[in-house]
Design a protein around this motif. Structure first.
Motif, PDB file in Angstrom:
ATOM      1  N   THR A  68       0.818  -1.221   0.000  1.00 29.04           N
ATOM      2  CA  THR A  68       0.000   0.000   0.000  1.00 29.04           C
ATOM      3  C   THR A  68       0.853   1.274   0.000  1.00 29.04           C
ATOM      4  O   THR A  68       0.355   2.350  -0.315  1.00 29.04           O
ATOM      5  CB  THR A  68      -0.886   0.058   1.268  1.00 29.04           C
ATOM      6  OG1 THR A  68      -0.025   0.141   2.412  1.00 29.04           O
ATOM      7  CG2 THR A  68      -1.769  -1.172   1.378  1.00 29.04           C
ATOM      8  N   GLY A  69       2.119   1.149   0.418  1.00 27.35           N
ATOM      9  CA  GLY A  69       2.983   2.327   0.543  1.00 27.35           C
ATOM     10  C   GLY A  69       2.650   3.150   1.780  1.00 27.35           C
ATOM     11  O   GLY A  69       3.163   4.259   1.968  1.00 27.35           O
ATOM     12  N   LYS A  70       1.794   2.619   2.634  1.00 28.45           N
ATOM     13  CA  LYS A  70       1.367   3.351   3.844  1.00 28.45           C
ATOM     14  C   LYS A  70       2.035   2.764   5.098  1.00 28.45           C
ATOM     15  O   LYS A  70       2.384   1.581   5.125  1.00 28.45           O
ATOM     16  CB  LYS A  70      -0.163   3.242   4.020  1.00 28.45           C
ATOM     17  CG  LYS A  70      -0.948   3.799   2.865  1.00 28.45           C
ATOM     18  CD  LYS A  70      -1.045   5.303   2.947  1.00 28.45           C
ATOM     19  CE  LYS A  70      -1.937   5.860   1.846  1.00 28.45           C
ATOM     20  NZ  LYS A  70      -1.633   7.232   1.510  1.00 28.45           N
ATOM     21  N   ILE A  71       2.117   3.622   6.117  1.00 32.65           N
ATOM     22  CA  ILE A  71       2.723   3.191   7.378  1.00 32.65           C
ATOM     23  C   ILE A  71       1.794   2.211   8.097  1.00 32.65           C
ATOM     24  O   ILE A  71       0.600   2.484   8.270  1.00 32.65           O
ATOM     25  CB  ILE A  71       3.000   4.409   8.287  1.00 32.65           C
ATOM     26  CG1 ILE A  71       4.007   5.360   7.624  1.00 32.65           C
ATOM     27  CG2 ILE A  71       3.528   3.947   9.644  1.00 32.65           C
ATOM     28  CD1 ILE A  71       4.233   6.657   8.401  1.00 32.65           C
ATOM     29  N   ALA A  72       2.379   1.077   8.530  1.00 35.45           N
ATOM     30  CA  ALA A  72       1.613   0.076   9.287  1.00 35.45           C
ATOM     31  C   ALA A  72       1.914   0.190  10.781  1.00 35.45           C
ATOM     32  O   ALA A  72       1.094  -0.197  11.617  1.00 35.45           O
ATOM     33  CB  ALA A  72       1.966  -1.320   8.794  1.00 35.45           C
ATOM     34  N   GLY A  73       3.090   0.693  11.093  1.00 38.10           N
ATOM     35  CA  GLY A  73       3.469   0.827  12.496  1.00 38.10           C
ATOM     36  C   GLY A  73       4.723   1.665  12.617  1.00 38.10           C
ATOM     37  O   GLY A  73       5.424   1.900  11.631  1.00 38.10           O
ATOM     38  N   PHE A  74       4.996   2.143  13.831  1.00 39.82           N
ATOM     39  CA  PHE A  74       6.219   2.938  14.028  1.00 39.82           C
ATOM     40  C   PHE A  74       6.693   2.894  15.468  1.00 39.82           C
ATOM     41  O   PHE A  74       5.943   2.487  16.371  1.00 39.82           O
ATOM     42  CB  PHE A  74       6.009   4.393  13.566  1.00 39.82           C
ATOM     43  CG  PHE A  74       4.933   5.161  14.291  1.00 39.82           C
ATOM     44  CD1 PHE A  74       5.131   5.640  15.586  1.00 39.82           C
ATOM     45  CD2 PHE A  74       3.714   5.428  13.673  1.00 39.82           C
ATOM     46  CE1 PHE A  74       4.144   6.373  16.243  1.00 39.82           C
ATOM     47  CE2 PHE A  74       2.714   6.151  14.322  1.00 39.82           C
ATOM     48  CZ  PHE A  74       2.939   6.622  15.615  1.00 39.82           C
TER      49      PHE A  74
END
Ligand SMILES: CC(C)(COP(=O)(O)OP(=O)(O)OC[C@H]1O[C@@H](n2cnc3c(N)ncnc32)[C@H](O)[C@@H]1OP(=O)(O)O)[C@@H](O)C(=O)NCCC(=O)NCCS
Length: 186
Positions: A68-74
């Motif tokens: 997706t190119g999106k952040i899943a966690g940080f």
């Protein structure tokens, strides 16, 4: 004590996620993830999150879903020479000292749909490995009692009840010593 041998990120995790520093334009995603992951009295405010990202993006590790190119966690934190956790680090990014020998961890977030697959663990291990290589000495965090066992699995030791009054709750301070013979910051 953090041991390098523990830093074996699951192959499946590495195939699925890219681990890298946050980009400034991803601040909006981080703010939304924080609001999903924490109740309002515990969550980092929008402004504090923006300050953290602009001040120390090199201490803000994200896992990006390659599909997706999106952040899943940080996982994010600030460096300092202080050695006891205090709440001011949550709200005042100007306390950041890039050469600091210790890290105050400020937030571990994994979106619900990505949980229980080892992503939280991988974020912590990758973060510890990066900071160890930079010559940092100790990584500190505070967590609620229910998360103590989880952080013990990640190599942290419970140092008892913290000074923190964040969100009006009782927090445990936990620390992980990174194996360091010589300082090589900077
Ligand atoms: C806590 C959180 C980061 C865990 O992320 P995750 O990707 O699901 O964690 P992992 O799959 O890597 O799990 C690692 C270990 O932590 C433990 N764990 C995971 N979620 C936990 C939870 N909510 N409570 C207690 N232990 C938990 C698991 O037992 C697991 O160990 P195991 O593999 O031996 O069973 C995620 O649930 C989250 O973002 N929660 C909301 C925000 C939060 O509480 N952050 C931590 C604040 S201190």
């Amino acid at each position: 004590m953090y041991e390098k041998s523990e830093n074996i990120a699951d192959k499946a995790i590495l195939e699925k996620f890219e681990f890298r520093n946050i980009k400034q334009e991803e601040a909006g995603q981080a703010i939304i993830i924080e609001q999903i992951c924490f109740p309002p009295h515990e969550a980092c405010s929008e402004q504090n999150m923006k300050d953290r990202i602009s001040t120390a993006p090199e201490l803000f590790l994200v896992a990006v879903d390659k599909k997706t190119g999106k952040i899943a966690g940080f996982l994010n934190g600030l460096a300092t020479d202080e050695s006891v956790f205090r709440d001011a680090f949550f709200t005042d990014a100007s306390l950041y000292n890039s050469d600091g020998k210790n890290i105050m961890l400020l937030g571990l977030d994994v979106l619900p749909e990505y949980r229980r697959q080892g992503l939280g663990r991988s974020l912590v291990f990758q973060y510890l490995q990066r900071e160890r290589e930079k010559g940092r000495h100790t990584v500190l965090l505070t967590c609620l009692k229910e998360k103590v066992k989880m952080y013990e699995k990640f190599g942290f030791m419970d140092q008892g009840i913290a000074n923190s009054t964040w969100g009006g709750e009782e927090w445990h301070e936990m620390g992980c010593t990174l194996q360091v013979e010589e300082q090589k910051i900077g």
